[in-house]
Design a protein around this motif. Sequence first.
Motif, PDB file in Angstrom:
ATOM      1  N   ASP A 160       1.225  -1.211  -0.070  1.00 35.55           N
ATOM      2  CA  ASP A 160       0.152   0.105   0.453  1.00 35.55           C
ATOM      3  C   ASP A 160       0.516   1.246  -0.541  1.00 35.55           C
ATOM      4  O   ASP A 160       1.972   1.595   0.618  1.00 35.55           O
ATOM      5  CB  ASP A 160      -0.813  -0.205   1.244  1.00 35.55           C
ATOM      6  CG  ASP A 160      -1.698   1.426   1.055  1.00 35.55           C
ATOM      7  OD1 ASP A 160      -2.008   2.004   0.048  1.00 35.55           O
ATOM      8  OD2 ASP A 160      -2.114   1.536   2.750  1.00 35.55           O
ATOM      9  N   GLY A 161       0.137   2.286  -0.736  1.00 37.18           N
ATOM     10  CA  GLY A 161       1.256   3.139  -0.892  1.00 37.18           C
ATOM     11  C   GLY A 161       2.782   3.659  -1.800  1.00 37.18           C
ATOM     12  O   GLY A 161       3.223   4.348  -2.476  1.00 37.18           O
ATOM     13  N   ILE A 162       3.144   2.186  -1.937  1.00 39.41           N
ATOM     14  CA  ILE A 162       4.402   1.594  -2.846  1.00 39.41           C
ATOM     15  C   ILE A 162       3.962   2.447  -4.261  1.00 39.41           C
ATOM     16  O   ILE A 162       5.214   3.463  -4.715  1.00 39.41           O
ATOM     17  CB  ILE A 162       4.784   0.104  -2.731  1.00 39.41           C
ATOM     18  CG1 ILE A 162       5.528   0.705  -1.620  1.00 39.41           C
ATOM     19  CG2 ILE A 162       6.570   0.462  -3.777  1.00 39.41           C
ATOM     20  CD1 ILE A 162       5.995  -1.283  -0.865  1.00 39.41           C
ATOM     21  N   ALA A 163       3.466   2.052  -4.952  1.00 40.99           N
ATOM     22  CA  ALA A 163       2.663   2.145  -6.684  1.00 40.99           C
ATOM     23  C   ALA A 163       2.424   3.610  -6.887  1.00 40.99           C
ATOM     24  O   ALA A 163       3.087   4.077  -7.135  1.00 40.99           O
ATOM     25  CB  ALA A 163       1.360   2.038  -6.586  1.00 40.99           C
ATOM     26  N   GLU A 164       1.974   4.542  -5.988  1.00 37.45           N
ATOM     27  CA  GLU A 164       2.559   6.062  -6.052  1.00 37.45           C
ATOM     28  C   GLU A 164       3.472   6.744  -5.586  1.00 37.45           C
ATOM     29  O   GLU A 164       3.570   7.339  -6.147  1.00 37.45           O
ATOM     30  CB  GLU A 164       0.500   6.724  -5.161  1.00 37.45           C
ATOM     31  CG  GLU A 164      -0.231   6.519  -5.013  1.00 37.45           C
ATOM     32  CD  GLU A 164      -0.499   4.879  -4.383  1.00 37.45           C
ATOM     33  OE1 GLU A 164       0.297   3.884  -3.919  1.00 37.45           O
ATOM     34  OE2 GLU A 164      -1.469   3.997  -4.463  1.00 37.45           O
ATOM     35  N   ARG A 165       4.244   6.106  -4.190  1.00 37.57           N
ATOM     36  CA  ARG A 165       5.060   7.019  -4.662  1.00 37.57           C
ATOM     37  C   ARG A 165       6.513   7.012  -5.817  1.00 37.57           C
ATOM     38  O   ARG A 165       7.555   7.439  -6.016  1.00 37.57           O
ATOM     39  CB  ARG A 165       5.420   6.553  -3.051  1.00 37.57           C
ATOM     40  CG  ARG A 165       5.488   7.083  -2.231  1.00 37.57           C
ATOM     41  CD  ARG A 165       5.858   5.728  -0.392  1.00 37.57           C
ATOM     42  NE  ARG A 165       5.407   6.355   0.657  1.00 37.57           N
ATOM     43  CZ  ARG A 165       6.379   7.308   0.995  1.00 37.57           C
ATOM     44  NH1 ARG A 165       7.352   7.587   0.819  1.00 37.57           N
ATOM     45  NH2 ARG A 165       5.785   8.011   2.373  1.00 37.57           N
ATOM     46  N   THR A 166       6.260   5.602  -6.225  1.00 37.93           N
ATOM     47  CA  THR A 166       7.006   5.105  -7.310  1.00 37.93           C
ATOM     48  C   THR A 166       6.580   5.736  -8.829  1.00 37.93           C
ATOM     49  O   THR A 166       6.898   5.182  -9.585  1.00 37.93           O
ATOM     50  CB  THR A 166       7.577   3.248  -7.398  1.00 37.93           C
ATOM     51  OG1 THR A 166       6.344   3.265  -7.558  1.00 37.93           O
ATOM     52  CG2 THR A 166       8.151   3.218  -5.769  1.00 37.93           C
ATOM     53  N   ALA A 167       5.226   6.518  -8.900  1.00 34.06           N
ATOM     54  CA  ALA A 167       4.985   6.483 -10.393  1.00 34.06           C
ATOM     55  C   ALA A 167       5.575   6.938 -11.282  1.00 34.06           C
ATOM     56  O   ALA A 167       6.043   6.567 -12.189  1.00 34.06           O
ATOM     57  CB  ALA A 167       3.723   7.442  -9.609  1.00 34.06           C
TER      58      ALA A 167
END
Length: 363
Positions: A160-167
């Motif tokens: 949770d949250g990694i996809a957004e941070r690494t976008a």
Amino acid sequence: MPIPFPFDPDITRAETLPARLYVDPVWHALERERIFARTWQLVGHTAQVQAKGDFFTAEIGDESIVILHDGLALRGFHNVCLHRAGPVASGCGRRQTLQCRYHGWTYALDGTLTAAPEMDGAERFDPRAFRLQPVQVAHFGPLVFACLDLKAPPLTHFLDGIAERTASLAPEHMRWVLRRDYEVACNWKVYVDNFLEGYHLPVVHPQLYKELDYDAYRVEPHRYWSLQHAPLRPLPPDPARAAERRYVPGDGDTAAQYYWCFPNVMLNIYFGQMQTNAIIPLGPDRTRTIFEWYATEPPVEWQADDGWRRLVEFSDAIQREDIEIVEAVQRNLRSRVYDRGRYAPKRENGVHHFHALLHEFLS
Ligand code: FES
Ligand SMILES: [Fe+2]
């Protein structure tokens, strides 16, 4: 049943894990059940399963699984035939059915049994009652994960949250480049503990220490993962000393993100490149670490590319330094004089966070 172990959620008071957790086969077996059979494991990459019928096999603990593309989506099954437990797949390849390698029972890509030769005399034998047992499959960018527990929350819950941070780094556009395996004579948790702190940098990695801004090094824990911030040091004004540096601080490096995801995967994501480490327990004091590299623009042949060769050599050198110390630690964890130590609150909060998750899953 092993005795529950003490754990203090307050790092300023806490003692580290009891040594027996790193050496006793009882804990190894319990971790297999309570951690590795219940969490998402990195098993491959999407390029291996792009077209209908593409498959590869993998292992989670002592379970063999097969991951395949059924034409619409990725699916995963236990690689265990329901007749007498033969394997329905081996290695990797492309097949439109899974035929057991023992007596040839044949399953469709959705796991249903479509052919069972010479079963005609068997009373009340209903092929529809035999289906390959599913496992959960999901992917993050090019990385394929599987989970044996059908009731476990989805991968996105854990990441949770990694996809957004690494976008902005677009890991989904990266493609596989190379893999390197190392076998290490230590418990998998010794290796993970070591990854989760920069505290050992000055002593164990003097070369890397010159590159990184140790004072600014910190670990940011989240629910099931943590993120390490390890910015590069500014270049020294003396040009001779500046020339000794291998990395030059610039815009690219400020974006580097070093994730650890419970229980055993590291994702190091940079601009244009990603490196994964999967830490696989083989026994109480044996671990395989699988390093894989991905890139937005993969080289045709990495061995022929100077930049890539240097990158892999540097990673090898750091890995050798880590292996030497973690193997020495593993031997000492069996010492009659050692059981538990203390955490450096500023430097080992990532290790403490990992131990909190171990405590949650094991007790
Ligand atoms: S075990 Fe698979 S066909 Fe017999
Ligand atoms: Fe290290």
